[in-house]
Scaffold this active site. Structure first.
Site, short mmCIF file in Angstrom:
data_model
loop_
_atom_site.label_atom_id
_atom_site.label_comp_id
_atom_site.label_asym_id
_atom_site.label_seq_id
_atom_site.Cartn_x
_atom_site.Cartn_y
_atom_site.Cartn_z
N CYS A 117 -12.87 99.82 82.30
CA CYS A 117 -13.00 98.85 83.40
C CYS A 117 -12.75 97.41 83.08
O CYS A 117 -12.56 96.55 83.83
CB CYS A 117 -14.16 99.05 84.17
SG CYS A 117 -15.65 98.59 83.12
N HIS A 149 -18.13 105.58 89.39
CA HIS A 149 -16.78 106.04 89.70
C HIS A 149 -16.43 107.25 88.91
O HIS A 149 -16.99 107.50 88.02
CB HIS A 149 -15.92 104.74 89.02
CG HIS A 149 -15.96 103.29 89.57
ND1 HIS A 149 -16.36 102.40 88.99
CD2 HIS A 149 -15.96 103.10 90.82
CE1 HIS A 149 -16.32 101.24 89.80
NE2 HIS A 149 -16.21 101.57 90.90
C1 CIR Z 1 -19.99 97.22 89.74
O1 CIR Z 1 -20.85 97.67 90.14
O2 CIR Z 1 -18.99 97.11 90.30
C2 CIR Z 1 -19.77 96.55 88.31
N1 CIR Z 1 -21.01 96.08 87.84
C3 CIR Z 1 -19.27 97.71 87.42
C4 CIR Z 1 -17.98 98.14 87.53
C5 CIR Z 1 -17.60 98.90 86.58
N2 CIR Z 1 -15.99 99.48 86.64
C6 CIR Z 1 -15.50 100.69 86.26
O3 CIR Z 1 -16.42 101.41 85.60
N3 CIR Z 1 -14.15 100.93 86.49
#
Ligand code: CIR
Length: 269
Positions: free
Chosen positions: A249, A161
């Site tokens: 996140c 992201h």
């Molecule tokens: C994913 O792949 O969506 C999750 N394992 C990690 C999401 C992390 N989100 C973020 O950095 N905003």
């Protein structure tokens, strides 16, 4: 809820099946839960009121709550994840935010993960990434325009992201993974570069009390931030980082909660 609120979501037992770039890396649920508790404790110590949403076993990644919604002014934009396995996480988050904000949704074929949006004072950065597509950006841009806010698109060349590689440290400074984005797209902001030895491994989250939460295990980044005048608080979230998460996140921080018109009529819940 009053004052500064942190929405967080517990780690499900199914977290061991979370999306991750290194699928060979096993994930330990109990350790992730302990680390998440430590993270929440730091938020509490900074003065946030914690609103913890129970885990959803059918969504292994639900702890990464930031991706489900973005609050912009009086509006909460409910995301539509670019990861099919993550669609359906947003329900209880939207329900909570609807108590206070006007809710709008990103609809198909748009995709958008909250981790691709950085809301600043008067302007917004949005990442076009593996998770956020042009249709999602266009829908978000229309919402931003209706609120009188400018939107700058940043191409995310590396990382999951935008906030995996561009982290706001305060209103005017970003921690950037060198080469992961074209920094000219970030405008006039002051840039600190993530040290090469910790490339894609560090994360940071500014707290309401002026401290800066940083990842434990990335000492070069912590030293850089300390030397730059930040009051750093290291937190060990290695198990959540192993699933490609970061510090931003794991929460949605809302500094002021306006009351949505419907809530005013019904009384605040
Ligand atoms: C994913 O792949 O969506 C999750 N394992 C990690 C999401 C992390 N989100 C973020 O950095 N905003």
């Amino acid at each position: 809820m009053t004052g500064d609120v942190a929405l967080v979501r517990s780690v499900p037992g199914s977290f061991r099946h979370a999306e991750r770039s290194d699928e060979d890396r096993a994930l330990e649920v109990d350790l992730a839960r302990r680390q998440h508790d430590s993270y929440v404790a730091v938020l509490e110590s900074a003065g946030y009121t914690i609103d913890r949403i129970p885990a959803d076993e059918s969504h292994p990644d639900c702890v990464f709550i930031e991706d489900t919604a973005v609050v912009v002014g009086s509006v909460a934009v409910i995301a539509r994840s670019g990861a099919v396995s993550r669609r359906g996480e947003a329900g209880p988050v939207a329900e909570r935010l609807a108590r206070r904000y006007e809710v709008r949704h990103i609809g198909p074929p748009g995709t958008l993960d909250g981790g691709d949006v950085i809301v600043g004072d008067g302007s917004i950065l949005i990442g076009r990434s593996r998770r956020t597509n042009t249709e999602g950006i266009d829908q978000f841009a229309a919402i931003a325009a209706s609120l009188g806010l400018d939107l700058n698109i940043v191409e995310v060349r590396e990382g999951l992201h935008l906030k995996s590689v561009v982290l706001p440290l305060d209103g005017e400074t970003m921690l950037v993974t060198p080469g992961a984005v074209d920094v000219t797209a970030l405008g006039e902001l002051h840039i600190l570069h993530e040290p090469d030895a910790e490339r894609h491994r560090s994360s940071a989250l500014p707290l309401r009390d002026g401290r800066l939460m940083v990842t434990e295990g990335t000492p070069a980044t912590a030293a850089l931030l300390d030397a730059s005048g930040y009051d750093v608080v290291p937190v060990d979230v290695s198990e959540l980082l192993a699933a490609d998460g970061g510090l931003t996140c794991l929460s949605i921080l809302v500094s002021a909660l306006p009351v949505a018109p419907d809530s005013r009529e019904n009384g605040s819940r």
